[in-house]
Design a protein around this motif. Structure first.
Motif, mmCIF file in Angstrom:
data_model
loop_
_atom_site.group_PDB
_atom_site.id
_atom_site.type_symbol
_atom_site.label_atom_id
_atom_site.label_comp_id
_atom_site.label_asym_id
_atom_site.label_seq_id
_atom_site.Cartn_x
_atom_site.Cartn_y
_atom_site.Cartn_z
ATOM 1 N N LYS A 1 61.571 -40.320 46.222
ATOM 2 C CA LYS A 1 61.037 -41.451 45.470
ATOM 3 C C LYS A 1 61.863 -42.716 45.751
ATOM 4 O O LYS A 1 61.321 -43.819 45.889
ATOM 5 C CB LYS A 1 61.075 -41.090 43.966
ATOM 6 C CG LYS A 1 60.620 -42.170 43.036
ATOM 7 C CD LYS A 1 59.106 -42.287 43.005
ATOM 8 C CE LYS A 1 58.680 -43.332 41.977
ATOM 9 N NZ LYS A 1 57.298 -43.760 42.191
ATOM 10 N N ILE A 2 63.185 -42.530 45.845
ATOM 11 C CA ILE A 2 64.055 -43.682 46.107
ATOM 12 C C ILE A 2 63.759 -44.263 47.497
ATOM 13 O O ILE A 2 63.668 -45.482 47.666
ATOM 14 C CB ILE A 2 65.544 -43.279 45.976
ATOM 15 C CG1 ILE A 2 65.838 -42.809 44.548
ATOM 16 C CG2 ILE A 2 66.464 -44.447 46.334
ATOM 17 C CD1 ILE A 2 67.195 -42.167 44.355
ATOM 18 N N VAL A 3 63.582 -43.384 48.477
ATOM 19 C CA VAL A 3 63.230 -43.848 49.832
ATOM 20 C C VAL A 3 61.904 -44.610 49.784
ATOM 21 O O VAL A 3 61.762 -45.691 50.378
ATOM 22 C CB VAL A 3 63.137 -42.654 50.819
ATOM 23 C CG1 VAL A 3 62.506 -43.091 52.147
ATOM 24 C CG2 VAL A 3 64.523 -42.079 51.077
ATOM 25 N N SER A 4 60.968 -44.076 49.025
ATOM 26 C CA SER A 4 59.648 -44.699 48.936
ATOM 27 C C SER A 4 59.739 -46.107 48.322
ATOM 28 O O SER A 4 59.139 -47.064 48.833
ATOM 29 C CB SER A 4 58.745 -43.780 48.107
ATOM 30 O OG SER A 4 57.627 -44.463 47.664
ATOM 31 N N VAL B 1 67.892 -44.209 54.178
ATOM 32 C CA VAL B 1 68.395 -42.827 54.094
ATOM 33 C C VAL B 1 69.044 -42.673 52.719
ATOM 34 O O VAL B 1 69.903 -43.474 52.344
ATOM 35 C CB VAL B 1 69.450 -42.528 55.181
ATOM 36 C CG1 VAL B 1 69.907 -41.064 55.094
ATOM 37 C CG2 VAL B 1 68.917 -42.839 56.570
ATOM 38 N N VAL B 2 68.600 -41.666 51.987
ATOM 39 C CA VAL B 2 69.145 -41.450 50.637
ATOM 40 C C VAL B 2 69.702 -40.031 50.547
ATOM 41 O O VAL B 2 69.045 -39.068 50.944
ATOM 42 C CB VAL B 2 68.049 -41.646 49.559
ATOM 43 C CG1 VAL B 2 68.579 -41.253 48.181
ATOM 44 C CG2 VAL B 2 67.587 -43.091 49.543
ATOM 45 N N ASN B 3 70.911 -39.935 50.051
ATOM 46 C CA ASN B 3 71.537 -38.630 49.831
ATOM 47 C C ASN B 3 71.990 -38.566 48.379
ATOM 48 O O ASN B 3 72.758 -39.415 47.934
ATOM 49 C CB ASN B 3 72.744 -38.489 50.773
ATOM 50 C CG ASN B 3 73.273 -37.064 50.796
ATOM 51 O OD1 ASN B 3 72.875 -36.226 49.981
ATOM 52 N ND2 ASN B 3 74.178 -36.793 51.715
ATOM 53 N N ILE B 4 71.493 -37.593 47.629
ATOM 54 C CA ILE B 4 71.874 -37.449 46.218
ATOM 55 C C ILE B 4 72.543 -36.084 46.024
ATOM 56 O O ILE B 4 71.977 -35.055 46.410
ATOM 57 C CB ILE B 4 70.639 -37.530 45.281
ATOM 58 C CG1 ILE B 4 69.904 -38.859 45.472
ATOM 59 C CG2 ILE B 4 71.041 -37.329 43.827
ATOM 60 C CD1 ILE B 4 70.612 -40.075 44.964
ATOM 61 N N SER B 5 73.715 -36.089 45.425
ATOM 62 C CA SER B 5 74.430 -34.831 45.185
ATOM 63 C C SER B 5 74.820 -34.711 43.726
ATOM 64 O O SER B 5 75.194 -35.698 43.086
ATOM 65 C CB SER B 5 75.723 -34.775 46.005
ATOM 66 O OG SER B 5 75.444 -34.822 47.356
ATOM 67 N N GLU B 6 74.753 -33.471 43.269
ATOM 68 C CA GLU B 6 75.249 -33.166 41.931
ATOM 69 C C GLU B 6 76.428 -32.231 42.149
ATOM 70 O O GLU B 6 76.285 -31.185 42.801
ATOM 71 C CB GLU B 6 74.145 -32.456 41.160
ATOM 72 C CG GLU B 6 74.374 -32.420 39.684
ATOM 73 C CD GLU B 6 73.204 -31.711 38.989
ATOM 74 O OE1 GLU B 6 72.075 -31.788 39.496
ATOM 75 O OE2 GLU B 6 73.476 -31.091 37.961
ATOM 76 N N ALA B 7 77.591 -32.623 41.657
ATOM 77 C CA ALA B 7 78.788 -31.838 41.973
ATOM 78 C C ALA B 7 79.544 -31.445 40.730
ATOM 79 O O ALA B 7 79.556 -32.169 39.725
ATOM 80 C CB ALA B 7 79.708 -32.637 42.895
ATOM 81 N N SER C 1 76.566 -38.130 42.545
ATOM 82 C CA SER C 1 76.941 -39.169 43.491
ATOM 83 C C SER C 1 75.856 -39.244 44.549
ATOM 84 O O SER C 1 75.195 -38.242 44.852
ATOM 85 C CB SER C 1 78.289 -38.855 44.134
ATOM 86 O OG SER C 1 78.199 -37.661 44.865
ATOM 87 N N GLY C 2 75.685 -40.409 45.062
ATOM 88 C CA GLY C 2 74.654 -40.554 46.074
ATOM 89 C C GLY C 2 74.896 -41.780 46.911
ATOM 90 O O GLY C 2 75.785 -42.594 46.620
ATOM 91 N N SER C 3 74.126 -41.880 47.988
ATOM 92 C CA SER C 3 74.271 -43.046 48.841
ATOM 93 C C SER C 3 72.896 -43.538 49.275
ATOM 94 O O SER C 3 71.945 -42.762 49.373
ATOM 95 C CB SER C 3 75.105 -42.691 50.079
ATOM 96 O OG SER C 3 74.466 -41.677 50.815
ATOM 97 N N LEU C 4 72.833 -44.814 49.495
ATOM 98 C CA LEU C 4 71.606 -45.443 49.998
ATOM 99 C C LEU C 4 71.991 -46.281 51.212
ATOM 100 O O LEU C 4 72.821 -47.181 51.120
ATOM 101 C CB LEU C 4 70.992 -46.341 48.914
ATOM 102 C CG LEU C 4 69.893 -47.304 49.357
ATOM 103 C CD1 LEU C 4 68.656 -46.553 49.837
ATOM 104 C CD2 LEU C 4 69.504 -48.259 48.216
ATOM 105 N N PHE C 5 71.423 -45.932 52.349
ATOM 106 C CA PHE C 5 71.661 -46.674 53.592
ATOM 107 C C PHE C 5 70.346 -47.324 53.972
ATOM 108 O O PHE C 5 69.315 -46.643 54.060
ATOM 109 C CB PHE C 5 72.120 -45.710 54.683
ATOM 110 C CG PHE C 5 72.282 -46.339 56.034
ATOM 111 C CD1 PHE C 5 73.442 -47.032 56.357
ATOM 112 C CD2 PHE C 5 71.287 -46.227 57.003
ATOM 113 C CE1 PHE C 5 73.607 -47.598 57.616
ATOM 114 C CE2 PHE C 5 71.437 -46.795 58.259
ATOM 115 C CZ PHE C 5 72.604 -47.482 58.566
#
Lengths: 449, 462
Positions: A5-8, A19-25, A47-51
């Motif tokens: 959804k974030i990419v969209s 590019v979206v990477n979402i992590s639950e740690a 934590s996550g990243s948006l490129f």
């Protein structure tokens, strides 16, 4: 809100790529000091990243919450920032899928769910360390660390990747009668480490050499145990990233040439399922692979992401880094081998067994010149036998020697390895781990206090 | 801030309900915009933000640290509870209740676009220097705010901006090269980042290092070991102060807590108050130096950071402590508990650590040295884990002959035992300078902004 959804949303805002990477740690670690549990830390978070890119302008931001308002504010910020940036002239795009990934190695339910695990492992390892008669009971130190990560990576390049993984790391240092020894244990699951046996071996090593002595500055053969050898040589993987080649690396201009002893190979490999760094995909979702950086002594490959691979007309090695390629896990092999550490030691006329190093610093990164400081157990070897542990000063556990080397010379003089490869790490390697055997390096320069 | 205050107070209430001796809630928000330029290309740029809560509960002598960036009440209720473990028996020093709100306003507002313009200005300047073979610049501008409340009624609210930048370059001629990393910046706004001055400074360093390659001589090991007089610059003084004195006087290291990570210390309980240097050696750690990279008002435990005299006229004087280690030695905390992020436990850290200055000029130190070496900057440095044996490899260094600075020397390394080093200090310069740095400690590793420095100094070895 999920990564897709974030990419969209990002793409609807007019970016060229996202590019979206979402992590639950969930991380738990405890510290052992003076043979007791000193403190326990329990960290949980998202934590996550948006490129994103637009007209060759690239921008990175992190995402800490996945609610719509937070995500939209981040995308808005990215939009306002990216328009003010100059283009990155040598940017050539992200990986385009779909990709087929190997099966995820999965996670260990025990590490994920049992809160008491870290305390139990700590107590058991302390018991093991002090189990032998005559052992000082109050000088065991270390950490037990567990991590569970669930992550999802989605990109506008038709990439969808998911993984769940767990990690267990232990570090233990023991001081016994002024002799100290430190070792590390790593596993993807709780069954991979027997904490009592791990502690017991650390304790035994503090008693493995009787007698203390001094040595003089000069040249010595060095036998590196897995932890220090790997900590030093995992620098090769970083030096092989194309970013390092562009900004100064001893591997530059040596493609195809001999840079190590004939039987030595160094790989970059996150595909091993027993690796604590195992992942089926890199930061842009490209599949990871086993890349031979040095194969049978010759420099074979640099490390790329998709963009740098296009720039250099190469193939991605699955080493994104979105901004620039990053090294994965170092795996070293040697065709010339002996059965074990004892047989390596028997090959040494005048040398030193090194079990831990730290403060490795490069005086000339371009040439590969560095020095490193051995700590904990360092043993003088003469005529194939352990003679005494080296202590050049009065302070308890002080070794007081320094090795000055060149990383390529070290590889060229790596005559033998033992058949004792294990996954290890070091405090000096700041979390990086590697698969490494004990190795014998001829004729290194050693200075003393 | 009202919402954050309510979250922190609620978290504290949950922590207090565990029924322990002490509870604390610490909220932190930090953000930074960064740029990375390599060989003329804007390699990366971005914005990172970190926001979350740390709770510490001390119960029956065991300290539990919890952290999360999910600040919903439901998550906090699930997370904040005490899990018993058989641990060390910890107690905390008695400290004054603090009620503070401090907002450090930058004298010149920090603007990310202005920072990018500055970085590109430096890049263009360095690109013109043909002898610089590789260059990379990283710069970031940010701000951090925090709120700490504890079960003793303390409430400390802080906010400060900062800018940091790293310049890496490699100078070469023929087949020979030398590298240099320089860091600039501090706590504040654009008053701590002047791109014209940075460019001037970096250009000068690059020129001088090129001169070392071009005109420098190499000395033999025998010549090197016979050198008795060494003049060190503020940069060498600073790294030696930080590595061999500051770290050695962190109480957690002295008492073994860091043994498996950042190591031990040549200072043990028996060495407290002992001679560790000549009478010229007075070494201070002071978080109150305006704009310095290690500046702060209050530490993470809500204790006012104060000036500490670590070594006074050659005698070990004071350990750096947090509340736990202050209690162990029966004193008040020195206010040295800091974490690099809300999610990590606070550790005992240095702030701005330096050797107090003297009154001599550099020329007077060189004249007094008669014959020896002057080391202006270093490439590699390292030290053993008891902080007893260090080396500083000269980058820009010069021979001293008959009291005069002569030709550059390429390969001199100052490699000494710590006590020999500080006991050899005979004269100090009047040119105190501070240098920013990131100090690593703990596991997981925490990188903490600090600064280190001092004046030029003359060391005469026996």
């Amino acid at each position: 809100m999920d990564a897709e959804k974030i990419v969209s949303i990002a793409m609807k805002e007019g970016f060229d790529e996202a590019v979206v990477n979402i992590s639950e740690a969930s991380e738990k670690y405890l510290k052992i000091a003076n043979s007791k549990i000193d403190s326990v830390v329990d960290k949980r978070g998202i934590s996550g990243s948006l490129f994103i890119t637009k007209k060759n302008r690239v921008f990175f931001t992190n995402i800490e919450k996945v609610d719509e308002a937070h995500v939209k504010s981040k995308i808005k910020l990215a939009k306002s920032m990216v328009e003010r940036l100059p283009p990155k002239e040598d940017y050539y795009g992200i990986a385009y899928g779909p990709f087929k990934y190997g099966k995820s190695s999965g996670y260990d339910k025990e590490i994920k769910e049992r809160e008491e695990l870290v305390s139990e492992f700590a107590e058991s390892s302390i018991e093991g360390a002090i189990s032998q008669k005559g052992t000082e009971r109050s000088k065991v130190y270390g950490t037990v660390y567990t991590e569970y990560i669930k992550s999802e990576l989605v990109s506008s390049g038709n990439v969808h990747a998911r993984e769940d993984r767990t990690v267990l790391r232990m570090s233990m240092r023991q001081i016994n009668g002024g002799t100290s020894f430190q070792d590390f244990a790593l596993s993807r699951d709780a069954k991979g480490i027997d904490p009592y046996e791990f502690g017991k071996r650390v304790g035994e090593m503090t008693k493995s050499v009787s007698g203390v002595g001094r040595i003089k500055s000069g040249n010595y053969d060095i036998v590196y145990a897995q932890s220090p050898g790997g900590a030093l040589l995992s620098n090769i993987n970083t030096m092989a990233t194309i970013g390092s080649i562009e900004t100064g690396s001893p591997l530059k201009g040596r493609m195809g040439k001999a840079v190590a002893a004939a039987g030595v190979s160094i790989y970059d490999d996150r595909t091993r399922r027993d690796s604590v760094e195992h992942s089926e995909y890199d930061d842009e979702g490209h599949p990871t692979q086993k890349t031979g950086i040095i194969v049978n002594g010759k420099l074979r490959s640099y490390l790329h992401n998709t963009s740098t691979a296009i720039k250099y007309m190469a193939e991605s090695t699955g080493n994104a880094g979105l901004v620039e390629p990053s090294a994965g896990q170092m795996v070293l092999t040697h065709k010339k081998r002996r059965k074990d550490l004892e047989e390596l030691i028997r090959e040494v006329k005048r040398g030193i067994l090194i079990t831990n190093t730290w403060y490795t610093r490069f005086s000339d990164y371009l040439a590969g010149n560095f020095s490193t400081v051995p700590r904990d157990l360092a043993v003088y070897i003469e005529d194939g036998e352990r003679k005494f542990q080296i202590r050049q000063g009065d302070a308890e556990s002080m070794v007081g020697i320094r090795i000055s080397e060149n990383i390529l010379r070290m590889l060229q003089n790596m005559e033998l390895a033992a058949d004792d490869t294990k996954q290890s790490t070091s405090w000096d390697s700041e979390g990086a781990s590697y698969f490494m055997p004990s190795v014998l390096v001829r004729d290194s320069q050693v200075s003393t206090a | 801030m009202k919402e954050i205050s309510e979250i922190a107070e609620y978290a504290l209430k949950l922590a207090e309900s565990a029924g322990g001796e002490y509870a604390e809630a610490y909220f932190e928000n930090s953000e930074a915009t960064f740029y990375s330029v390599e060989q003329g290309r804007l390699n990366g740029s971005g914005h990172v933000e970190s926001s979350g809560l740390r709770v510490r509960i001390l119960k029956k002598g065991s300290m539990l640290t919890l952290s999360t960036n999910n600040l919903s009440r439901r998550n906090l209720e699930r997370l904040i509870r005490f899990r018993p473990f058989r641990g060390t028996s910890i107690s905390l020093s008695d400290e004054n209740k603090a009620s503070v709100r401090s907002v450090l306003k930058p004298r010149k507002e920090a603007d990310p676009q202005k920072l990018l313009d500055g970085v590109l200005h430096i890049e263009r300047g360095l690109a013109e220097k043909k002898y610089i073979k590789y260059r990379s610049i990283y710069a970031g501008v940010g701000k951090a705010s925090s709120l700490m409340v504890n079960s003793e009624g303390s409430r400390v609210e802080l906010e400060s901006p900062s800018i940091t930048s790293f310049m890496n370059f490699i100078v070469s001629k023929g087949g020979e090269s030398r590298q240099r990393m320089m860091q600039f910046g501090g706590v504040g706004g654009f008053e701590v980042f002047d791109d014209s001055k940075i460019l001037e400074h970096v250009e000068e360093e690059a020129r001088n290092i090129y001169n070392v390659i071009d005109k420098g001589i190499s000395i033999s090991k025998i010549e090197s070991s016979s050198i008795k007089s060494v003049v060190i610059s503020p940069e060498i003084t600073g790294i030696a102060v930080h590595e061999s004195v500051g770290h050695a006087n962190e109480a957690d290291r002295v008492f073994g807590r860091e043994a498996a990570q950042a190591g031990l210390s040549y200072i043990g309980k028996k060495e407290l108050g002992s001679n560790v240097g000549s009478s010229e050696v007075t070494i201070v750690d002071d978080p109150g130096i305006e704009n310095a990279y290690g500046f702060f008002f209050y530490d993470d435990e809500g204790v006012r950071g104060r000036k500490k005299i670590i070594v006074k006229k050659g005698l070990q004087s004071e350990l750096l402590t947090n509340r736990e280690y202050a209690a162990r030695i029966g004193k008040k905390s020195t206010g040295s508990a800091r974490s690099d992020d809300y999610s990590n436990e606070p550790l005992i850290r240095m702030s701005n650590t330096y050797l107090e200055k003297g009154s001599s000029s550099l020329d007077e130190l060189v004249s007094e040295a008669r014959n020896g070496v002057y080391i202006k900057s270093y490439t590699e440095w390292n030290i053993d884990d008891t902080r007893s044996f260090s080396r500083y490899q000269g980058n820009e260094a010069y021979l001293i002959k008959n009291g005069r600075m002569m030709e550059p020397v390429k390969n001199y390394a100052l490699e000494k035992k710590t006590l020999d080093f500080w006991r050899a200090l005979k004269m100090k310069g009047n040119d105190l300078e501070m240098f920013p740095g990131i100090c690593g400690k703990g596991e997981p590793m925490q990188g903490m902004p600090v600064s280190m420095g001092g004046p030029s100094a003359l060391l005469v070895f026996g």
